[in-house]
Design an enzyme around this catalytic site. Structure first.
Site, PDB file in Angstrom:
ATOM      1  N   PRO A 141       0.804  -1.224   0.000  1.00  0.00           N
ATOM      2  CA  PRO A 141       0.000   0.000   0.000  1.00  0.00           C
ATOM      3  C   PRO A 141       0.841   1.280   0.000  1.00  0.00           C
ATOM      4  CG  PRO A 141       0.088  -0.896   2.201  1.00  0.00           C
ATOM      5  CD  PRO A 141       0.819  -1.872   1.307  1.00  0.00           C
ATOM      6  N   CYS A 142       1.517   1.526  -1.110  1.00  0.00           N
ATOM      7  CA  CYS A 142       2.420   2.669  -1.177  1.00  0.00           C
ATOM      8  C   CYS A 142       1.681   4.007  -1.079  1.00  0.00           C
ATOM      9  CB  CYS A 142       3.275   2.608  -2.431  1.00  0.00           C
ATOM     10  SG  CYS A 142       2.352   2.600  -3.959  1.00  0.00           S
TER      11      CYS A 142
END
Length: 101
Positions: free
Chosen positions: A51-52
């Site tokens: 989940p950048c």
């Protein structure tokens, strides 16, 4: 610092919380590696796994070159998770920072 190491740290950021590029770099023993973290996150091809979008600048600003569609998309994804924003559009770091790595 490798992409796998960066991705491993970022996977630990819970929904509804954010961390910073510098915090990820420090967690990997590279206190001056924030830019390198950003470059490596830009190569992420699995946003549902890594989940950048939960990684922001230290002042809460969003990434203007967010790999999956720009800062509007990053904001939308963070909004869906309930991340609080300040009136100027930055993430309210004081309310949702995650740094326990």
């Amino acid at each position: 610092m490798t992409a796998e190491q960066v991705f491993g740290i970022v996977k630990r950021v819970p929904e509804g919380r954010v961390t910073t590029y510098g915090t990820v770099a420090r967690a990997l023993g590279c206190p001056r590696g924030a830019r390198q973290v950003g470059r490596l996150l830009h190569t992420n091809r699995t946003p549902l796994v890594v989940p950048c979008h939960r990684v922001v600048f230290r002042d809460g600003s969003l990434a203007p070159a967010f790999a999956f569609g720009g800062d509007d998309v990053q904001r939308e994804w963070l909004d869906r998770e309930g991340v609080p924003f300040l009136p100027d559009g930055r993430v309210d770091i004081s309310r949702c920072f995650f740094g326990e790595f």
